[in-house]
Design a protein around this motif. Sequence first.
Motif, mmCIF file in Angstrom:
data_model
loop_
_atom_site.group_PDB
_atom_site.id
_atom_site.type_symbol
_atom_site.label_atom_id
_atom_site.label_comp_id
_atom_site.label_asym_id
_atom_site.label_seq_id
_atom_site.Cartn_x
_atom_site.Cartn_y
_atom_site.Cartn_z
ATOM 1 N N GLY A 155 0.827 -1.203 0.000
ATOM 2 C CA GLY A 155 0.000 0.000 0.000
ATOM 3 C C GLY A 155 0.862 1.255 0.000
ATOM 4 N N LEU A 156 1.916 1.236 0.814
ATOM 5 C CA LEU A 156 2.845 2.375 0.848
ATOM 6 C C LEU A 156 3.499 2.569 -0.516
ATOM 7 C CD1 LEU A 156 4.831 2.168 4.200
ATOM 8 C CD2 LEU A 156 3.543 4.108 3.323
ATOM 9 N N ARG A 157 3.843 1.452 -1.157
ATOM 10 C CA ARG A 157 4.504 1.520 -2.461
ATOM 11 C C ARG A 157 3.581 2.194 -3.488
ATOM 12 N NH1 ARG A 157 5.110 -1.413 -7.290
ATOM 13 N NH2 ARG A 157 3.155 -2.481 -6.800
ATOM 14 N N LEU A 160 12.689 8.555 -9.907
ATOM 15 C CA LEU A 160 12.208 8.514 -8.523
ATOM 16 C C LEU A 160 11.208 7.390 -8.325
ATOM 17 C CD1 LEU A 160 11.583 12.193 -7.320
ATOM 18 C CD2 LEU A 160 13.268 10.542 -6.502
ATOM 19 N N ALA A 161 10.271 7.271 -9.294
ATOM 20 C CA ALA A 161 9.243 6.235 -9.175
ATOM 21 C C ALA A 161 9.883 4.853 -9.181
ATOM 22 C CB ALA A 161 8.235 6.370 -10.306
ATOM 23 N N MET A 162 10.899 4.667 -10.045
ATOM 24 C CA MET A 162 11.536 3.364 -10.119
ATOM 25 C C MET A 162 12.291 3.037 -8.836
ATOM 26 S SD MET A 162 12.686 3.325 -14.100
ATOM 27 C CE MET A 162 13.901 2.064 -13.955
ATOM 28 N N VAL A 163 12.979 4.024 -8.287
ATOM 29 C CA VAL A 163 13.706 3.793 -7.032
ATOM 30 C C VAL A 163 12.724 3.433 -5.919
ATOM 31 C CG1 VAL A 163 15.070 4.899 -5.232
ATOM 32 C CG2 VAL A 163 15.677 5.223 -7.624
ATOM 33 N N ALA A 164 11.619 4.208 -5.846
ATOM 34 C CA ALA A 164 10.625 3.939 -4.804
ATOM 35 C C ALA A 164 10.078 2.519 -4.967
ATOM 36 C CB ALA A 164 9.497 4.958 -4.893
ATOM 37 N N ASP A 165 9.768 2.158 -6.205
ATOM 38 C CA ASP A 165 9.232 0.823 -6.475
ATOM 39 C C ASP A 165 10.202 -0.244 -5.997
ATOM 40 O OD1 ASP A 165 7.362 -1.021 -7.843
ATOM 41 O OD2 ASP A 165 9.154 -1.424 -9.050
ATOM 42 N N TYR A 166 11.476 -0.064 -6.343
ATOM 43 C CA TYR A 166 12.484 -1.058 -5.974
ATOM 44 C C TYR A 166 12.611 -1.173 -4.458
ATOM 45 C CZ TYR A 166 16.880 -3.548 -5.709
ATOM 46 O OH TYR A 166 17.834 -4.473 -5.415
ATOM 47 N N LEU A 167 12.692 -0.021 -3.794
ATOM 48 C CA LEU A 167 12.898 -0.033 -2.343
ATOM 49 C C LEU A 167 11.723 -0.688 -1.613
ATOM 50 C CD1 LEU A 167 14.539 3.432 -1.598
ATOM 51 C CD2 LEU A 167 15.593 1.169 -1.697
ATOM 52 N N PHE A 168 10.506 -0.279 -1.996
ATOM 53 C CA PHE A 168 9.355 -0.821 -1.278
ATOM 54 C C PHE A 168 9.167 -2.304 -1.584
ATOM 55 C CE2 PHE A 168 8.045 3.671 -0.824
ATOM 56 C CZ PHE A 168 7.858 3.674 0.539
ATOM 57 N N SER A 169 9.429 -2.707 -2.845
ATOM 58 C CA SER A 169 9.306 -4.130 -3.169
ATOM 59 C C SER A 169 10.308 -4.933 -2.362
ATOM 60 C CB SER A 169 9.542 -4.377 -4.652
ATOM 61 O OG SER A 169 8.640 -3.633 -5.403
ATOM 62 N N LYS A 223 9.499 -7.816 0.390
ATOM 63 C CA LYS A 223 10.079 -9.144 0.274
ATOM 64 C C LYS A 223 10.809 -9.516 1.557
ATOM 65 C CE LYS A 223 12.508 -11.558 -3.403
ATOM 66 N NZ LYS A 223 13.337 -11.321 -4.579
ATOM 67 N N TYR A 224 11.486 -8.524 2.130
ATOM 68 C CA TYR A 224 12.257 -8.789 3.333
ATOM 69 C C TYR A 224 11.346 -9.177 4.484
ATOM 70 C CZ TYR A 224 15.498 -8.225 7.184
ATOM 71 O OH TYR A 224 16.269 -8.458 8.291
ATOM 72 N N TRP A 225 10.197 -8.525 4.571
ATOM 73 C CA TRP A 225 9.302 -8.792 5.685
ATOM 74 C C TRP A 225 8.257 -9.854 5.375
ATOM 75 C CZ3 TRP A 225 10.946 -3.443 6.152
ATOM 76 C CH2 TRP A 225 11.670 -3.218 7.323
#
Lengths: 403, 320
Positions: free
Chosen positions: A332-334, A381-390, A394-396
């Motif tokens: 949802g945050l992503r 920016l959108a791609m970085v955000a997508d990568y970080l949140f994904s 995955k980590y959690w």
Amino acid sequence: MADSRSDSVLPLLSLAAILSVLLLDYGSVQANRIVAGVGHSLWSALGSGLATLLLLSLLAILVLNSLPNLSLLTKLKLARLKPHRYSKLYSYTLLLFLLLQMPFGLAWFAAIQIPESQPFARAAPGAGFWLLLFFSFLMLLELQRSTAHRHWLGLGIGLSTLAAWWLCLQLGWLDSLALVREYRSQQGPFKQALQSHLLLVGGTLLLSALLGGLLTALILNFRSLQSSVFALLNFLQTIPSIALFSLLIAPLSALSMQFPWLQSLGIRGIGWAPALIALVAYSLLPMVRNCTVALQQVSAEVLQSAQAMGMNRVQLFFQVRLPLALPVMIEGLRITCIQAIGLTAVAALIGTGGFGNFIFQGLGQAAMDLILLGALPIIALAMVADYLFSAAAKYWQPGVSHD
Amino acid sequence: MIELRRLSKHFADTTAVDAIDLSIARGELCVLVGTSGCGKSTTLRMINRLIEYSEGTLMVDGRPIDQLDAVQLRRRMGYAIQSTGLFPHWTVAQNIGLVPRLLKWPKSKIAQRVDELLNLLNMPAREFADKYPQQLSGGQAQRVGVARALAGDPDILLMDEPFAALDPITRSNLQDELLRILHQMGKTIVFVTHDIDEALKLADRIVIMDQGRIVQQGSAHELLSQPANEFVSQLLGKADRGLKQASLRQVQERMQPNIQGYQSEQPSISAKASLKQALSAMLWHQQDYLWVLDHQQQPQGLIELADIIPTKPQHRRPRS
């Protein structure tokens, strides 16, 4: 083993890349900022040496990844073709070359095609260049998908590509590129735009997380509210963003006229205040929907056994329910973050700053490069955000070891 | 130990449990059996207050449970359910260690307890402690569920169809293990099942429920020999009743201590085997007697068909 359908994705992508660099302009040269550019094909842009190398790499990827598809020939005993055991590794190497050569190729193009007599002339990448970048990126993703355990390879290639661009920029090799010229003349505004874009997106995330959490808590405790809350949020989502921004101008300016202390806080009819309100309003739907679904989908049996083991309400929520819901909540945050990055661009219309400024200025001046100067960072920016949140989701992910 | 007096539970417009009386003694394994919707699970969940009862009294150790703190009460009762309810985001060791952690045991003691329980359930701690529930088979997950229920060393264990979702072989193994463990520990257990064979195998006392009421309670023998009504005999499986009863008695209860003429190549059976198994062996070998051996394969006696079916003269089939 990959199925035959996915086997044909890479060959198709490389074929598309070959066609686009052959048929479309690879770059163009403009005498100054306003006049139309002169297009250059792959050969004239890069010279026959580099152009041939580039085409050969694409062809090699095409052939390497087509082999499994030619099994029909093998069946007919016309040929004995098997996918080479290192074909994926070779493809990675070829892609690395394709991506790495791009900044150097552009620099080379500018060097050979801009006459020294025209100091204001500027080079710009053409459709062929952009499509090559696009298809190379897709091929990288596809390779990543089919070789899941080599996760670091794709990341390494991405990082070294970025490093190559950074190097060329630092060395000044790309100075005659139109985009770089725009950047150089807009350096101050660019930093400011980055700052206000990030601030607005960050503020939106923070506020909508708080408000969304509150609404979710309300919905979970009073089930009867669920349908009306979602009806309202859905309605908000249907209002076009420009309309919502401008709708907020009147009430906010009336408010700030009435209470002058609001003005000292920067709350006025235009600027960040209406933008933030509108962005939060848009963000609430994905936020609340994901949080509610995430928390509601936690298995009733798990919750019941947590209760039966003697967990109290606080322990049950923080030790069981929340951790199990976390990946969907991060999703949802992503969505919220990416949506906010895009909408903030539009909010430039009501004077919030951000990268949208360059886009609208560029549109006004018919200056394509200025538009790109606004659009490309937004995409990045959108791609970085997508990568970080994904990666975070995955980590959690519950029940997966991270070793 | 657990005392239910005229206990009822009403939901909106139905009565799930209707004024039942039941007292379960310390160390007893009491099995509630019935068709789905008979109120057996509701009864079980009222004991640890997952469901609050509507009327009556429910006492644990002589104290009415509504005077106890529900959270504290539950930490003293193990709970295992069909779907295991394991926490997918925790390892096996974390899952088992939950109640000890809630009870604030020292870390070293928790780790020791987890190892002990895993070994008790034949799951080597080194191999399984760090696995996540989704990496386990159904039987393994269920073992972990049972281990978690036992972890806090509760006096009372509540089990709601814990083995229902398992295949017959795994289920039977786990039942055997449960019996073995429980005889070591002497816990009071309330066990809910719809499987009458499971009830016959495990129970000290079987409580048969139907439509929120207790229809009959007693030992397996009592139920099989004197079913209270048509429903009970139906549930016990009318046609198989004889075989079920035979499966509850061991060969050594009926054998003759006579080993004259013993020959080791002739068909034999263990003294601990059930009469049902003896009957089956006789049918298989087409022979109306078997030699009875002890666990060291030494002959103990002889069992004949007439020992299994000791007919009185008036019940003999008239011969013409």
